[in-house]
Design a protein around this motif. Structure first.
Motif, mmCIF file in Angstrom:
data_model
loop_
_atom_site.group_PDB
_atom_site.id
_atom_site.type_symbol
_atom_site.label_atom_id
_atom_site.label_comp_id
_atom_site.label_asym_id
_atom_site.label_seq_id
_atom_site.Cartn_x
_atom_site.Cartn_y
_atom_site.Cartn_z
ATOM 1 N N GLY A 275 1.126 -1.196 0.328
ATOM 2 C CA GLY A 275 -0.105 -0.080 0.113
ATOM 3 C C GLY A 275 0.897 1.422 -0.045
ATOM 4 O O GLY A 275 0.649 2.032 -0.978
ATOM 5 N N VAL A 276 1.888 1.155 0.942
ATOM 6 C CA VAL A 276 2.786 2.518 0.986
ATOM 7 C C VAL A 276 3.660 2.520 -0.617
ATOM 8 O O VAL A 276 3.635 3.923 -0.960
ATOM 9 N N GLY A 277 3.934 1.672 -1.117
ATOM 10 C CA GLY A 277 4.280 1.570 -2.471
ATOM 11 C C GLY A 277 3.633 1.662 -3.663
ATOM 12 O O GLY A 277 4.503 2.807 -4.124
ATOM 13 N N LEU A 278 2.637 1.707 -4.069
ATOM 14 C CA LEU A 278 1.641 2.089 -4.185
ATOM 15 C C LEU A 278 1.465 4.039 -4.371
ATOM 16 O O LEU A 278 1.662 4.522 -5.296
ATOM 17 N N GLY A 279 1.588 4.264 -2.738
ATOM 18 C CA GLY A 279 1.765 5.262 -2.345
ATOM 19 C C GLY A 279 2.905 6.367 -3.487
ATOM 20 O O GLY A 279 2.954 7.631 -4.394
ATOM 21 N N GLU A 395 -9.415 -2.042 -1.165
ATOM 22 C CA GLU A 395 -10.131 -3.540 -1.108
ATOM 23 C C GLU A 395 -8.760 -4.195 -0.833
ATOM 24 O O GLU A 395 -9.060 -5.347 -0.321
ATOM 25 N N LEU A 396 -7.523 -3.543 -0.505
ATOM 26 C CA LEU A 396 -6.208 -4.250 -0.451
ATOM 27 C C LEU A 396 -6.578 -4.680 1.464
ATOM 28 O O LEU A 396 -6.791 -6.040 1.308
ATOM 29 N N PHE A 397 -6.374 -4.351 2.919
ATOM 30 C CA PHE A 397 -6.177 -4.288 3.951
ATOM 31 C C PHE A 397 -7.702 -5.300 4.938
ATOM 32 O O PHE A 397 -8.877 -4.950 4.588
ATOM 33 N N VAL A 401 -8.711 -3.912 10.679
ATOM 34 C CA VAL A 401 -7.673 -2.987 10.185
ATOM 35 C C VAL A 401 -7.954 -2.167 9.042
ATOM 36 O O VAL A 401 -6.862 -1.257 9.379
ATOM 37 N N ARG A 402 -9.360 -2.285 8.556
ATOM 38 C CA ARG A 402 -9.476 -1.150 7.105
ATOM 39 C C ARG A 402 -8.793 -0.165 6.899
ATOM 40 O O ARG A 402 -7.924 0.718 6.446
ATOM 41 N N GLY A 403 -9.666 0.140 8.353
ATOM 42 C CA GLY A 403 -9.735 2.057 8.601
ATOM 43 C C GLY A 403 -8.751 2.508 8.986
ATOM 44 O O GLY A 403 -7.529 3.087 8.119
#
Length: 473
Positions: A275-279, A395-397, A401-403
């Protein structure tokens, strides 16, 4: 008997579908007022900066390259804090209440920027506004994903990106119109004050939308979740099936591990890394160097201020068209394929822009060639990369702990955004046109990251994605 009851049953089902679609439409429209405000607030700075750089006695703030970057980046740093805090708040108190708080911050921050008497005040007001922008960027996609069914999720979440670019287009158009019609000192104050309008719409609208059914389920309120889903789904049976799936997922999550231990599990850490890498991938395309600084780039080719502002409208038009195409594409192609296609074109566009600015003589031809490179870049960025990024963040997480994880990942994305926004004017003044070659090289690394690390999520429910991620990572 069947001849009399069947038409009634069919009519009841049809009425249920119509009511469900209406409520989803209203809920998405209200939630994406946050995205509209996000787009306007990030886009309007492009039109306001040329006037804010004027001396104080001419109605500006007397900005230099460093203070330009500071004012632009202050919103983005605020957004990093906002997305992180909203992740916690939305998990603790719900997506709807979080959106309501963010709406108030949108209004307060916009008014603060409009009346700012100094650079320091402007930086502080933009920081507050950034908290709202970042909070909305983390909360809105999650809220939409959680009220949408699997078949509608990609299309509905992508409307978030459509509203972002629509807000940016609105900002560009209003900047050009105000610059042409108003010839008064401090015109940029009017540009910034308009940002209060979508904030007001968001605040009012949150009183007319339901709570997230998945958030309700995460709190053990399954009856409330089913009641909401019965309003959002085409049939009660569909709502019941979805609640049962959430119950099963919640039981398995409860049996497996508590939240603290879940956050230390390897597959969750790897998802957060992705997720961080996509950012990083999304922001170091350099997209916001163009969204914030296109008028300044074009002025360096010899264009006048008003002509550069008018030309920047092309950014907004292309972004809206590209996002509409992206909504179609995202329903037909995998996330990985779209991201990789977009990155290939982005690399070529950045390299081409660097060559145009470096080797072509400074004239109108260079101005139009540079604008063409920017527009091709934006077409593929907004069609293949931006909507896929926001969809993946929704949808990834895992549900537990999605939020929180969405907030952390999006917060890092905003820090990358701030880095680009702050360093770009400094890089242009020191490195010059080769800055765009640097972007192209970074994007090549991002392409390798996506090819090697990103899993495919298309066609799966949120619960199926979670199960798949745990198995594969």
């Amino acid at each position: 008997m069947s001849s009399t009851t069947t038409p009634y049953a069919a009519g009841e089902v049809s009425e249920q579908k119509s009511a469900a679609r209406r409520l989803i439409f209203i809920s998405v429209l209200v939630a994406t007022m946050g995205a509209l405000a996000f787009g306007y607030d990030t886009g309007i700075i492009a039109g306001a900066l040329p006037f804010m750089t004027l001396p104080v006695d001419q109605g500006g703030l007397g900005l230099n390259p460093v203070s330009e970057g500071l004012i632009t980046a202050s919103l983005i740093v605020g957004a990093a804090f906002g997305s992180l805090a909203s992740g916690y708040l939305s998990d603790r108190f719900g997506r709807r209440l979080t959106l309501r708080v963010l709406a108030v911050l949108f209004i307060v921050g916009a008014l603060g920027t409009a009346v700012a008497p100094s650079i320091a005040f402007m930086v502080a007001a933009r920081f507050v506004l950034g908290i709202a922008v970042g909070g909305g960027s983390a909360t809105v996609p999650v809220f939409i994903a959680e009220i949408a069914g699997p078949s509608k999720r990609a299309r509905l979440v992508s409307r978030n990106e459509l509203m972002i670019v629509s807000g940016q287009l609105l900002a560009y158009v209003l900047s050009a119109v105000l610059a042409a019609l108003l010839h008064t000192p401090g015109i940029w104050r009017y540009m910034l004050a308009i940002a209060t309008v979508p904030g007001l719409f968001l605040l009012i609208g949150t009183f007319f939308v339901p709570a997230s059914p998945r958030w309700l389920a995460s709190k053990g309120r399954f009856d409330d979740a089913q009641h909401v889903l019965e309003q959002l789904r085409d049939s009660h049976a569909e709502a019941h099936r979805e609640v049962e799936e959430m119950k099963t997922q919640a039981k398995q999550a409860h049996k497996r591990v508590p939240v603290g231990e879940l956050l230390r599990q390897r597959w969750v850490v790897k998802l957060l890394f992705i997720g961080v890498g996509l950012g990083f991938t999304a922001q170091f395309t350099g997209v916001n160097a163009f969204m914030y600084y296109t008028p300044i780039i074009l002025k360096h080719t010899g264009m006048g201020t008003n002509a550069a502002l008018t030309a920047t409208i092309g950014n907004g038009v292309v972004s809206v068209i590209a996002t509409l195409l992206g909504i179609w594409a995202i329903a037909h192609y995998g996330r990985r394929k779209l991201l990789m296609t977009g990155l290939v074109i982005v690399i070529l566009a950045q390299a081409s822009l660097g060559s145009v600015l470096q080797f072509m003589p400074q004239n109108l031809t260079q101005s139009y060639a540079a604008l063409a490179c920017i527009l091709v870049f934006l077409l593929f960025m907004q069609m293949c990369i931006a909507p896929v990024y926001w969809l993946l963040m929704s949808e990834l997480f895992p549900m537990q702990v999605r939020g929180l994880l969405t907030g952390v990942a999006v917060s890092m994305q905003w820090l990358f955004n701030a880095t680009v926004a702050f360093l770009f004017p400094i890089a242009i003044s020191s490195l010059g046109n080769p800055t765009f070659y640097v972007f192209a090289a970074i994007n090549l690394g991002s392409l390798l990251f996506v090819a090697l690390c990103l899993p495919e999520t298309r066609g799966k429910s949120l619960e199926q994605i979670e199960k798949h991620m745990k198995k594969e990572l």
